[in-house]
Design a protein around this motif. Sequence first.
Motif, PDB file in Angstrom:
ATOM      1  N   PRO A 208       0.796  -1.272   0.009  1.00 57.44           N
ATOM      2  CA  PRO A 208       0.064  -0.052   0.058  1.00 57.44           C
ATOM      3  C   PRO A 208       0.872   1.350   0.039  1.00 57.44           C
ATOM      4  CG  PRO A 208      -0.661  -1.341   1.751  1.00 57.44           C
ATOM      5  CD  PRO A 208       0.573  -2.163   1.073  1.00 57.44           C
ATOM      6  N   GLY A 209       0.523   2.281  -0.505  1.00 59.41           N
ATOM      7  CA  GLY A 209       1.247   3.635  -0.870  1.00 59.41           C
ATOM      8  C   GLY A 209       2.149   3.553  -2.100  1.00 59.41           C
TER       9      GLY A 209
ATOM     10  N   SER B  33       0.009   1.104  -6.215  1.00 59.63           N
ATOM     11  CA  SER B  33      -1.081   0.710  -5.533  1.00 59.63           C
ATOM     12  C   SER B  33      -1.981   2.153  -5.458  1.00 59.63           C
ATOM     13  CB  SER B  33      -0.383   0.625  -4.138  1.00 59.63           C
ATOM     14  OG  SER B  33       0.425  -0.467  -4.077  1.00 59.63           O
ATOM     15  N   GLN B  34      -1.334   3.225  -5.396  1.00 63.38           N
ATOM     16  CA  GLN B  34      -2.189   4.539  -5.260  1.00 63.38           C
ATOM     17  C   GLN B  34      -3.049   4.599  -6.433  1.00 63.38           C
ATOM     18  OE1 GLN B  34       0.351   7.960  -4.685  1.00 63.38           O
ATOM     19  NE2 GLN B  34       1.348   6.947  -2.725  1.00 63.38           N
TER      20      GLN B  34
END
Lengths: 479, 348
Positions: B30-31, B35-36
């Motif tokens: 995540p991040g 993913s973003q």
Amino acid sequence: MEEILALLAGTLYGLIIGIIPGAGATTGLIFIFSFITLFPDPYLGVIFCMAVVAASTTGDTYTGVLLGIPGANSAAATMVDGFPLALQGKATYAISAAVTTSTINGLLWGALVFFLLPYYTSLIMVFGVPELWAFTCLALVTVTFITNKWWVRGVIALAVGIFIGMIGVDPNTNADRFTGGIEYLGAGVQLLPLVAGLFAIPELLDGLKNRKNTATVSLSNGEQTKQGFKAVWQNKWLALRGGAIGAFIGILPGLGGAMADWMAYGQAVATTKNPDVPFGKGNIRGVIGPEGANNAQKATSMIPTVLFGIPGAPFAAILIGLFMYLDFELGTVDLANDPKFFDSMLYGFMLATVLVGALCLLTTPIIARIAQIPYKYYFPLLLGFITLACVQYTGGWEDYAILAVCSVIGVLAKNYKFSRPALLFGFILSDRIEQLTLQLSSLYSLDRLIDRPIFIGLILLICVVLIWGLTQRNKLEYA
Amino acid sequence: MKKFITSVLLALTLSTPAFADYTFVVPQKPGAGTSQWAEIIAKELEPFLGEKIVIKFIPGARDIPGFNKWHNTMRDNDKAVMVSHGGNGVSFLQEEVDYDYRQYDSVGLMNLNIIAGKASGADMNKPSFAAGSGMVPEAFAFTMLICGPDKSIEEYTACFKENVTWVKGMSGAERRLAFKRGELTGTRENPAAYKKHVAPNTKAEIWFHHGILQADGSHADDPNYPGYQFETLFEKRWGVAPSGDMYKAYKLVKSFRDGMQKALWVNKGNPNRQALVDALTAMSKDKSAMANIQKKVGKYDWLIGEAGNNHRDTLMTFVTTDALSSLVKFNRNALGLNSVEKIELALK
């Protein structure tokens, strides 16, 4: 009104996350991804996130002091002397001193950062690859030779940590290294299971084995709270030095958390001559030193994060992602011209620091009741939280296996007095030191290096620390 | 002991993840960048799809394990959608991976360009540049720009070693900072990141870009940075168009990275594909949704449904034994990468 609600919610959430063993700001921020888009106004999200950062950093003192379990890896240094104090019935004294130091440094460095954010650019620019390399070496030498009585075991622990940290991808060839053909290990061992395995699980198992509460807190402890204030006043320069160390490390991209706390702890040990209480046995200076560093580090790590979009610490990398959700792209010119964004950061961080400080000081007996819950109820909850945090990575069986292996290492290291902080540092910084060495050898020759005064200064400091560590009898028994 | 086992079981129960309607499988933490992107696309796509989308992150080395896992165990699930990025495309060419784009149907993909920047006034015949498998197309491009036409891979390798400071061990964040500090004289970014990290830097300017892949297999100039396409600069400097083994390898690797910079895949014959394509088409026509996406990830063209499949097919025409062999040879000998020669890709 909405701003106040966001602030209160962020503070409470951060405090709770801080109290959860093995959690802390990074884990707490990861959980926010699931509801960050629910904020009706993105600036409320900024306030909430900054309040979480500030509150979790102060809140993680509780588990370190009361349970001997760091809320986050950065709270491990506070635990070394905080936990023995709690076992002596001085938990409120330790928490009061820790929270006061944390709050003062959070406000001091928060003010310096958030009011003067645009003026810090040049500091980052003079700290190049050589200086980062030397600084990383300094951190490794400090944690191995200053914060541990048995430095030979410290070196071994450091080597083990470096080896674990080297599992993954070889930055030289981009090929897998030390993975034993296990695909999961290609991305390396994750920080969270290692931290939980090294620190949280051994302490939890100890608690289960002893079947007793780990610390007792008196319900009327006004006197201890006052003594905590007094201790901070008497050690004000130590607290401020700790804050300065945390602030300095926070400003450097990628360094943060545990490094700042252990270096601050190291300076507390190094600057205390003939202590009445040995370090590791409940010396209040061992609490004040590292607690000065953590909130200051959180504040200053926002400088590279906000100015360049380059995370100052692991938690800041998550924050960049969260702010992206809120439509704020860190490191852009547009954002620099958005005063409301900076106001929200300032408001969230500073007020949450005050709020959580007051909350902690006023309600310590209430919060401390967690230590009075019988372990048979407490253990599965803590284990559940820790496991939950550790399996966020893939959710597969490998996450559980890594946590189990790291727990075994943690228990062995604790029992046989191999420095767990040195192991953790070796792990955290192994890829960094390897990469910086590659960068240094590619970009700089010796004659270019000797022209860099900060680099030379840091090398000299490493020599001093090394000589001091090898020749002076260190009093710290924590492993 | 009983209590201990109960505790462990409770802990396992607490940590069991939830399931939802559609799953976007992302091969990163995540991040991270993709993913973003996936989070933003999922959020905007949900109203048009009429069903909830949950993101499943499966991170791993060079983002390969997540894609492999989807390929091997998840793609038969009609609601599992793979989210890939350009790095997966490069790995497909030069690493041992299980996944194979030819076995999937495209839901949609973004065809991007990558921009290289340089320090103003720096001698770009002797550049210092961050290493890594993500930088392979740039290394091919500037080696040809520096060393000129009509050379063998061995000659290009020697020229590279003589002139380029190839700085290993730099993360993206370190690369950006090192460039800002002047320790690196060259860098590269996608257009959105270029605008954020390089364009505002008064001591930096554009060096070159790779161009935008067209349906006929050619690369067109980027209207945002006209006149800076590699082929244009090469011809301007050396008087001839780039050609030969090195150029074929360059075209192959840049196309697989930039041409499928962000992509959504389902298994061939997935019955839900049409619903996903319809939703993506509707989303791409919605001004508000696209404004939200473009604000965060930049303004790029979408190739949806069959257009995505055709784009993939165009890319596959670049996969020849010569190009693969040259790519791996230069990777190994010049860039120090442990690349694998996958001649079978060209033979399939």
